[in-house]
Design a protein around this motif. Structure first.
Motif, PDB file in Angstrom:
ATOM      1  N   SER A   1     -24.158  64.334   3.103  1.00  0.00           N
ATOM      2  CA  SER A   1     -23.500  64.010   1.830  1.00  0.00           C
ATOM      3  C   SER A   1     -22.902  62.607   1.857  1.00  0.00           C
ATOM      4  CB  SER A   1     -22.424  65.043   1.499  1.00  0.00           C
ATOM      5  OG  SER A   1     -21.363  65.000   2.429  1.00  0.00           O
ATOM      6  N   TYR A   2     -22.433  62.159   3.028  1.00  0.00           N
ATOM      7  CA  TYR A   2     -21.903  60.801   3.157  1.00  0.00           C
ATOM      8  C   TYR A   2     -22.982  59.764   2.836  1.00  0.00           C
ATOM      9  CZ  TYR A   2     -17.384  61.827   5.413  1.00  0.00           C
ATOM     10  OH  TYR A   2     -16.108  62.240   5.687  1.00  0.00           O
TER      11      TYR A   2
ATOM     12  N   SER B   1     -23.094  66.021  -2.746  1.00  0.00           N
ATOM     13  CA  SER B   1     -22.658  66.900  -1.671  1.00  0.00           C
ATOM     14  C   SER B   1     -23.110  68.342  -1.862  1.00  0.00           C
ATOM     15  CB  SER B   1     -21.127  66.858  -1.560  1.00  0.00           C
ATOM     16  OG  SER B   1     -20.524  67.222  -2.780  1.00  0.00           O
TER      17      SER B   1
ATOM     18  N   GLU C   1     -23.571  51.100  11.354  1.00  0.00           N
ATOM     19  CA  GLU C   1     -22.908  50.564  10.162  1.00  0.00           C
ATOM     20  C   GLU C   1     -23.143  49.064  10.037  1.00  0.00           C
ATOM     21  OE1 GLU C   1     -19.261  53.779   9.771  1.00  0.00           O
ATOM     22  OE2 GLU C   1     -18.934  51.909  10.855  1.00  0.00           O
TER      23      GLU C   1
ATOM     24  N   SER D   1     -12.493  49.885  10.176  1.00  0.00           N
ATOM     25  CA  SER D   1     -13.058  51.169   9.757  1.00  0.00           C
ATOM     26  C   SER D   1     -12.100  52.282  10.150  1.00  0.00           C
ATOM     27  CB  SER D   1     -14.432  51.398  10.397  1.00  0.00           C
ATOM     28  OG  SER D   1     -14.324  51.474  11.808  1.00  0.00           O
TER      29      SER D   1
ATOM     30  N   ASN E   1     -11.322  56.827   9.298  1.00  0.00           N
ATOM     31  CA  ASN E   1     -11.668  58.071   8.618  1.00  0.00           C
ATOM     32  C   ASN E   1     -10.409  58.689   8.036  1.00  0.00           C
ATOM     33  OD1 ASN E   1     -14.602  58.543   9.412  1.00  0.00           O
ATOM     34  ND2 ASN E   1     -13.657  58.274  11.415  1.00  0.00           N
TER      35      ASN E   1
ATOM     36  N   TYR F   1     -10.809  62.528   3.345  1.00  0.00           N
ATOM     37  CA  TYR F   1     -11.580  62.460   2.113  1.00  0.00           C
ATOM     38  C   TYR F   1     -12.758  61.509   2.167  1.00  0.00           C
ATOM     39  CZ  TYR F   1      -7.022  64.298   0.881  1.00  0.00           C
ATOM     40  OH  TYR F   1      -5.870  65.037   0.871  1.00  0.00           O
ATOM     41  N   GLN F   2     -12.717  60.515   3.062  1.00  0.00           N
ATOM     42  CA  GLN F   2     -13.759  59.505   3.025  1.00  0.00           C
ATOM     43  C   GLN F   2     -13.697  58.629   4.279  1.00  0.00           C
ATOM     44  OE1 GLN F   2     -12.673  57.644  -0.643  1.00  0.00           O
ATOM     45  NE2 GLN F   2     -10.659  57.070   0.082  1.00  0.00           N
ATOM     46  N   ARG F   3     -14.759  57.848   4.461  1.00  0.00           N
ATOM     47  CA  ARG F   3     -14.776  56.843   5.517  1.00  0.00           C
ATOM     48  C   ARG F   3     -14.597  55.488   4.854  1.00  0.00           C
ATOM     49  NH1 ARG F   3     -15.396  55.857  10.669  1.00  0.00           N
ATOM     50  NH2 ARG F   3     -16.572  54.078  11.466  1.00  0.00           N
TER      51      ARG F   3
ATOM     52  N   LEU G   1     -16.525  52.731   0.608  1.00  0.00           N
ATOM     53  CA  LEU G   1     -16.053  54.100   0.770  1.00  0.00           C
ATOM     54  C   LEU G   1     -17.275  54.999   0.878  1.00  0.00           C
ATOM     55  CD1 LEU G   1     -13.116  54.285  -1.814  1.00  0.00           C
ATOM     56  CD2 LEU G   1     -13.019  53.770   0.634  1.00  0.00           C
ATOM     57  N   ASN G   2     -17.397  55.685   2.025  1.00  0.00           N
ATOM     58  CA  ASN G   2     -18.570  56.529   2.293  1.00  0.00           C
ATOM     59  C   ASN G   2     -19.870  55.758   2.064  1.00  0.00           C
ATOM     60  OD1 ASN G   2     -16.914  58.635   2.928  1.00  0.00           O
ATOM     61  ND2 ASN G   2     -17.121  59.671   0.972  1.00  0.00           N
TER      62      ASN G   2
ATOM     63  N   ASN H   1     -20.470  53.317   0.027  1.00  0.00           N
ATOM     64  CA  ASN H   1     -20.651  52.752  -1.307  1.00  0.00           C
ATOM     65  C   ASN H   1     -19.692  51.585  -1.518  1.00  0.00           C
ATOM     66  OD1 ASN H   1     -22.592  54.739  -2.158  1.00  0.00           O
ATOM     67  ND2 ASN H   1     -20.897  56.198  -2.284  1.00  0.00           N
TER      68      ASN H   1
END
Length: 536
Positions: A37-38, A43, A249, A260, A262, A265-267, A281-282, A284
């Motif tokens: 989903s990331y 998701s 990445e 970076s 975590n 809710y998001q990376r 974010l994730n 994007n």
């Protein structure tokens, strides 16, 4: 080895093994779903297909377990624990690297899911056969195994989203669960094999006893070597997990990663190239310091200038609500208006708001807006916060991530906009970032239609932001139609009266398309979004 090992007494370590085996099995499933989903978005689709494939593979594994001979059950269980620990433990690292460098990511993803699921599916049937050495009643056997199986699943379902993923990340979490699997293999080999060797020699001649002990010793030695090798590989993976994920990445973002972290809710990733920072974010892109001012000026100033003009005589002080905008950029623009008395900023992720309130480079970029005495930062889900509060505002600015999955699309739904309308004053205005009317026309016009069926008179507009292309916004008014301001009191880098007039004009290739509104039940917006950006 004969069947005499069935006479072994049930050991508390074996009970603990069931708990750990169940925890690890569910963890690999959650990690695969979260990672998919990331990097792939949507998701619900990713988790549904991952879980379905995983359960199917577990069924295959359960079926295959019946072909394990009785005299090999303990040995095969240990070997499977080593394999599932090694493959599952390194799966997240491998998937991150595959996504960055290989074009066949989905094939690798589902191949891993099938492989791990098949191995996990063999574990519990083999454990039950080991438990059966007591010759206890079937109902007692099933009850004991399944009780600890479900308890293990409960434990990891709570620990993974609340502790493991936000604190350790997906890669290191997977490695730690892999280490647990290998530890189960280690203590099973250490604790049970000597007993098996001793009991399997009962009733045999001296020569036969020596031969049997020699066979057991060889098997146990081979198993321990495999366990040690697997443990070394996993510990190496644990040490270098962040570096390996960073390499993937680095490949994906094409610029040095300077920060970076975590969160639950998001990376959050920040890259830097030629002095310009980008926030992801994730995976994007959220903004680039090269041109973020274009986006935020276009988002904030049309409604703020209009409210400043219309309320200057009747209401000298304005109350503003920002939903999202945890980077503080929208708040920076709002604070430029002296008429603003207070800003309430509601953003889900405390890691996000804390970072932009404390990072010196980003504090400079957002003019330290998150630490302003006029700004109150609330870390909460915007939907739930609106439900729980009754305050009304003159301006509501919705600066949320794109509706790429269902938890975000909920914030672009008809019930959400009804609540937004209830929190606006009679003459108030709201604005929402609404994706791209050029690249994602169905998504953009679905948001517009959703606002309309929620009772807003809508005025869509767009602006060119080089990092994103043509980007769209929609003004919503509860009563009267919005007319763009003829001029702007504040000096700006991008927005001028002529630019503003062009923003509210749509060329032929960005005209409205026929779409449905986004309801909480159907969430058609996610499908539009995935389809739009897949076609791009």
């Amino acid at each position: 080895m004969n069947l005499s090992f069935k006479r072994l007494q049930t050991d508390s370590l074996l009970v603990l093994s069931v708990f750990i085996v169940a925890s690890c099995g569910l963890a690999y499933e959650l990690i695969a779903g979260a990672l998919a989903s990331y990097v792939l978005g949507d998701s619900v689709l990713q988790f549904s297909t991952i879980i379905g494939t995983y359960l199917f593979a577990m069924g295959i594994g359960s079926h295959l377990s019946k072909y394990v001979p009785e005299d090999k059950v303990l040995q095969r269980f240990i070997e499977i624990e080593v394999l599932v620990g090694l493959i599952g433990g390194l799966s997240a690292i491998g998937l991150f690297l595959a996504f960055a460098w290989l074009p066949t990511f989905k094939t690798i993803l589902y191949a891993l899911v099938v492989c791990i699921g098949t191995l996990v599916g063999m574990e519990i049937p083999l454990v039950m056969r080991i438990f059966n050495s007591q010759k206890q009643a079937f109902h007692e056997l099933v009850s004991r195994v399944l009780t600890f199986d479900y308890l293990g699943a409960l434990a990891v379902s709570l620990l993974f989203p609340l502790v493991m993923a936000p604190m350790l990340g997906l890669a290191r979490s997977a490695v730690l669960f892999g280490i647990l699997n290998v530890l189960v293999a280690g203590w099973t080999a250490w604790h049970f094999y000597p007993k098996v060797a001793l009991m399997d020699t009962e009733g045999l001649s001296v020569d036969e006893q020596q031969q049997q002990r020699a066979n057991h010793s060889k098997i146990r030695s081979r198993l321990i070597v495999r366990i040690l090798v697997a443990m070394v590989l996993l510990l190496t993976g644990l040490i270098f997990a962040d570096r390996l994920v960073g390499l993937s990445e680095q490949k994906l973002f094409k610029a040095p990663v300077v920060f970076s972290t975590n969160s639950p809710y998001q990376r959050l990733i920040v890259t830097e190239k030629s002095g310009h920072l980008q926030l992801f974010l994730n995976g994007n892109l959220q903004f680039s310091t090269r041109d973020e001012y274009r986006y935020h000026e276009a988002l904030v100033h049309p409604i703020m200038q209009k409210l400043s003009d219309s309320t200057r005589a009747t209401k000298p002080k304005l109350e503003v609500l920002i939903l999202g905008g945890g980077d503080g950029m929208a708040a920076r623009e709002v604070l430029k208006y002296k008429a603003v008395d207070h800003i309430t900023l509601v953003d889900l992720d405390p890691e996000m708001t804390q970072f932009f309130a404390e990072s010196s480079r980003f504090k400079k970029l957002n003019n330290d807006s998150l630490n302003s005495s006029k700004v109150s930062v609330v870390n909460a889900d915007a939907y739930k916060w609106l439900e729980a509060n009754n305050e009304v505002y003159d301006a509501i600015i919705i600066d949320l991530p794109d509706p790429s999955h269902y938890s975000l699309a909920k914030l672009y739904s008809e019930p959400m906009y009804h609540m937004v309308k209830d929190h606006l004053t009679a003459e108030g205005l709201m604005v929402v970032q609404a994706t791209s009317p050029y690249y994602a026309p169905k998504s953009f016009w679905s948001i517009d239609k959703t606002l309309q069926v929620s009772g807003f008179k809508t005025t869509p507009y767009h602006a060119y932001v080089p990092s994103f292309g043509e980007w769209g916004f929609i003004v919503g008014s509860p009563n009267t139609s919005f007319t763009p301001p003829a001029q702007y009191d504040l000096p700006m880098r991008f927005l001028t009266p002529s630019v503003s007039r062009e923003m509210f004009t749509f060329p032929p290739d960005m005209q409205p398309v026929e779409v449905e509104p986004n309801t909480l039940d159907k969430q058609i917006l996610v499908h539009y979004y995935v389809q739009d950006w897949s076609d791009e």
